[in-house]
Motif scaffolding. Structure first.
Motif, PDB file in Angstrom:
ATOM      1  N   LYS A 156       0.776  -1.098   0.005  1.00  0.00           N
ATOM      2  CA  LYS A 156       0.079  -0.039  -0.006  1.00  0.00           C
ATOM      3  C   LYS A 156       0.723   1.307   0.174  1.00  0.00           C
ATOM      4  O   LYS A 156       0.319   2.252  -0.229  1.00  0.00           O
ATOM      5  CB  LYS A 156      -0.925  -0.007   1.201  1.00  0.00           C
ATOM      6  CG  LYS A 156      -2.075  -1.138   0.970  1.00  0.00           C
ATOM      7  CD  LYS A 156      -3.064  -1.189   2.247  1.00  0.00           C
ATOM      8  CE  LYS A 156      -2.639  -1.873   3.493  1.00  0.00           C
ATOM      9  NZ  LYS A 156      -3.571  -1.709   4.654  1.00  0.00           N
ATOM     10  N   ALA A 157       2.192   1.129   0.380  1.00  0.00           N
ATOM     11  CA  ALA A 157       2.911   2.105   0.534  1.00  0.00           C
ATOM     12  C   ALA A 157       3.646   2.495  -0.966  1.00  0.00           C
ATOM     13  O   ALA A 157       4.545   3.440  -1.164  1.00  0.00           O
ATOM     14  CB  ALA A 157       3.994   2.150   1.461  1.00  0.00           C
ATOM     15  N   TYR A 166      -0.697  -3.456 -13.809  1.00  0.00           N
ATOM     16  CA  TYR A 166      -2.063  -3.155 -13.020  1.00  0.00           C
ATOM     17  C   TYR A 166      -3.229  -4.249 -13.618  1.00  0.00           C
ATOM     18  O   TYR A 166      -3.606  -4.862 -12.651  1.00  0.00           O
ATOM     19  CB  TYR A 166      -2.531  -1.842 -13.249  1.00  0.00           C
ATOM     20  CG  TYR A 166      -4.049  -1.570 -12.824  1.00  0.00           C
ATOM     21  CD1 TYR A 166      -4.438  -1.486 -11.610  1.00  0.00           C
ATOM     22  CD2 TYR A 166      -4.720  -1.509 -13.909  1.00  0.00           C
ATOM     23  CE1 TYR A 166      -5.769  -1.364 -11.193  1.00  0.00           C
ATOM     24  CE2 TYR A 166      -6.258  -1.093 -13.509  1.00  0.00           C
ATOM     25  CZ  TYR A 166      -6.805  -1.264 -12.291  1.00  0.00           C
ATOM     26  OH  TYR A 166      -7.927  -1.094 -11.927  1.00  0.00           O
ATOM     27  N   ARG A 167      -3.112  -4.398 -14.673  1.00  0.00           N
ATOM     28  CA  ARG A 167      -4.262  -5.362 -15.466  1.00  0.00           C
ATOM     29  C   ARG A 167      -3.966  -6.737 -15.019  1.00  0.00           C
ATOM     30  O   ARG A 167      -4.832  -7.434 -14.779  1.00  0.00           O
ATOM     31  CB  ARG A 167      -3.923  -5.340 -17.078  1.00  0.00           C
ATOM     32  CG  ARG A 167      -4.941  -6.177 -17.709  1.00  0.00           C
ATOM     33  CD  ARG A 167      -4.703  -6.504 -19.006  1.00  0.00           C
ATOM     34  NE  ARG A 167      -3.139  -6.873 -19.272  1.00  0.00           N
ATOM     35  CZ  ARG A 167      -2.711  -8.080 -18.986  1.00  0.00           C
ATOM     36  NH1 ARG A 167      -3.716  -9.145 -18.729  1.00  0.00           N
ATOM     37  NH2 ARG A 167      -1.900  -8.378 -19.387  1.00  0.00           N
ATOM     38  N   ASN A 183     -11.826  -7.991  -1.945  1.00  0.00           N
ATOM     39  CA  ASN A 183     -12.265  -6.541  -2.153  1.00  0.00           C
ATOM     40  C   ASN A 183     -11.392  -5.754  -1.836  1.00  0.00           C
ATOM     41  O   ASN A 183     -10.968  -4.554  -2.679  1.00  0.00           O
ATOM     42  CB  ASN A 183     -13.570  -6.420  -1.630  1.00  0.00           C
ATOM     43  CG  ASN A 183     -14.697  -7.155  -2.019  1.00  0.00           C
ATOM     44  OD1 ASN A 183     -14.659  -7.457  -3.407  1.00  0.00           O
ATOM     45  ND2 ASN A 183     -15.729  -7.470  -1.295  1.00  0.00           N
ATOM     46  N   ASP A 184     -10.546  -6.024  -0.742  1.00  0.00           N
ATOM     47  CA  ASP A 184      -9.608  -4.853  -0.071  1.00  0.00           C
ATOM     48  C   ASP A 184      -8.565  -4.839  -0.971  1.00  0.00           C
ATOM     49  O   ASP A 184      -7.989  -3.825  -1.243  1.00  0.00           O
ATOM     50  CB  ASP A 184      -9.086  -5.698   1.179  1.00  0.00           C
ATOM     51  CG  ASP A 184      -7.848  -4.721   1.950  1.00  0.00           C
ATOM     52  OD1 ASP A 184      -8.343  -3.659   2.502  1.00  0.00           O
ATOM     53  OD2 ASP A 184      -6.701  -5.094   1.820  1.00  0.00           O
ATOM     54  N   PHE A 185      -7.915  -5.880  -1.595  1.00  0.00           N
ATOM     55  CA  PHE A 185      -6.659  -6.005  -2.664  1.00  0.00           C
ATOM     56  C   PHE A 185      -7.263  -5.271  -3.756  1.00  0.00           C
ATOM     57  O   PHE A 185      -6.470  -4.162  -4.143  1.00  0.00           O
ATOM     58  CB  PHE A 185      -6.667  -7.335  -3.001  1.00  0.00           C
ATOM     59  CG  PHE A 185      -5.242  -7.571  -4.070  1.00  0.00           C
ATOM     60  CD1 PHE A 185      -4.069  -7.467  -3.502  1.00  0.00           C
ATOM     61  CD2 PHE A 185      -5.720  -7.435  -5.379  1.00  0.00           C
ATOM     62  CE1 PHE A 185      -2.755  -7.418  -4.500  1.00  0.00           C
ATOM     63  CE2 PHE A 185      -4.637  -7.452  -6.549  1.00  0.00           C
ATOM     64  CZ  PHE A 185      -3.249  -7.402  -5.945  1.00  0.00           C
ATOM     65  N   ASN A 188      -7.307  -1.284  -2.968  1.00  0.00           N
ATOM     66  CA  ASN A 188      -5.808  -0.863  -2.679  1.00  0.00           C
ATOM     67  C   ASN A 188      -5.037  -0.734  -4.084  1.00  0.00           C
ATOM     68  O   ASN A 188      -4.531   0.232  -4.300  1.00  0.00           O
ATOM     69  CB  ASN A 188      -5.139  -1.655  -1.672  1.00  0.00           C
ATOM     70  CG  ASN A 188      -5.492  -1.507  -0.420  1.00  0.00           C
ATOM     71  OD1 ASN A 188      -6.037  -0.585   0.192  1.00  0.00           O
ATOM     72  ND2 ASN A 188      -5.768  -2.705   0.598  1.00  0.00           N
ATOM     73  N   THR A 189      -5.240  -1.823  -4.801  1.00  0.00           N
ATOM     74  CA  THR A 189      -4.622  -1.630  -6.319  1.00  0.00           C
ATOM     75  C   THR A 189      -5.137  -0.591  -7.189  1.00  0.00           C
ATOM     76  O   THR A 189      -4.427  -0.009  -7.616  1.00  0.00           O
ATOM     77  CB  THR A 189      -4.768  -3.218  -6.778  1.00  0.00           C
ATOM     78  OG1 THR A 189      -4.260  -4.098  -6.011  1.00  0.00           O
ATOM     79  CG2 THR A 189      -4.061  -3.276  -8.107  1.00  0.00           C
TER      80      THR A 189
END
Length: 238
Positions: A156-157, A166-167, A183-185, A188-189
């Motif tokens: 996250k940093a 990213y894809r 969902n969290d991943f 954040n992504t």
């Protein structure tokens, strides 16, 4: 996980000050694969067979040439060229014909020459060597994200990712995570990607402004290297 985990190179890449940690991982593997291909291994029969069968993409052939091992590259390409010529001779003399196009049917090559050359054009010994390990690097990212809070914080940093990677992360996530963790991943992504694309885009805008005489005396801020960073964000060039 059944496959080998590569926690050290993955953590090292996320420790770097990089616009895309996955680009850093790929670059390290690429250097290693080129060095391997142009090192003593090219004299080994099994390696020469593989390089002749798979060939090389344009990008990696140029990088191999840049290694300055002219004799090694000449031997590799001589073997490959001889194999290609032998394969084409065999296919073209197989007795199959090229069927002419008609009103409702396309022309077809029943000899397999075009199919063979298309497969060769789409293959690369160096790319295969890189991707075999890179796929495990990607799997290790998800493993660390699931198991280690320290890595999640490091993730996250980071400065986000290039479009290609990213894809790749977005597409692979459901294969490794589920439920709230998935969902969290993804959240954040997405946040990392969008915020850092905007950051580099803003730097690029200031880089453009500096070519205007009205901004000549203004400081460069973070824009001096904005163009190569933008090239990495858009096209994974590092």
């Amino acid at each position: 996980m059944k496959e080998k985990l590569y926690t050290i190179p993955v953590n090292d890449a996320f420790d770097e000050d990089s616009e895309c940690p996955l680009c850093s991982m790929y670059k390290a593997l690429e250097i290693e694969a080129i060095d391997f291909t142009m090192g003593p291994s090219y004299m080994e029969d099994d390696i020469r067979e593989a390089t002749s069968r798979l060939g090389f993409c344009e990008k990696h052939l140029v990088k191999m040439y840049d290694k300055q091992n002219r004799l090694g590259l000449a031997l590799i390409l001589k073997t490959q060229m001889d194999k290609v010529a032998k394969d084409i001779e065999r296919l073209s003399q197989s007795g199959a014909k090229i069927t002419a196009a008609s009103l409702f049917k396309r022309k077809t090559d029943n000899s397999g020459v075009v199919e063979h050359l298309n497969a060769l054009e789409d293959s690369c010994f160096v790319c295969d060597k890189i991707n075999n390990t890179f796929d495990r690097y990607v799997a290790t990212i998800f493993h660390l994200y699931h198991h280690e809070e320290a890595f999640r914080n490091k993730f996250k940093a980071s400065k986000g990712f290039c479009i290609k990677h990213y894809r790749m992360l977005y597409d692979a996530a459901p294969n490794h995570l589920n439920g709230e963790e998935l969902n969290d991943f993804l959240f954040n992504t997405n946040t990392l990607f969008l915020e850092n694309m905007k950051r580099v885009s803003d730097d690029l805008e200031w880089f453009i402004n500096k070519f205007d005489y009205r901004y000549a005396d203004e400081p460069w801020k973070n824009a001096k290297d904005a163009l190569p960073r933008a090239m990495q964000k858009t096209n994974s060039i590092i």
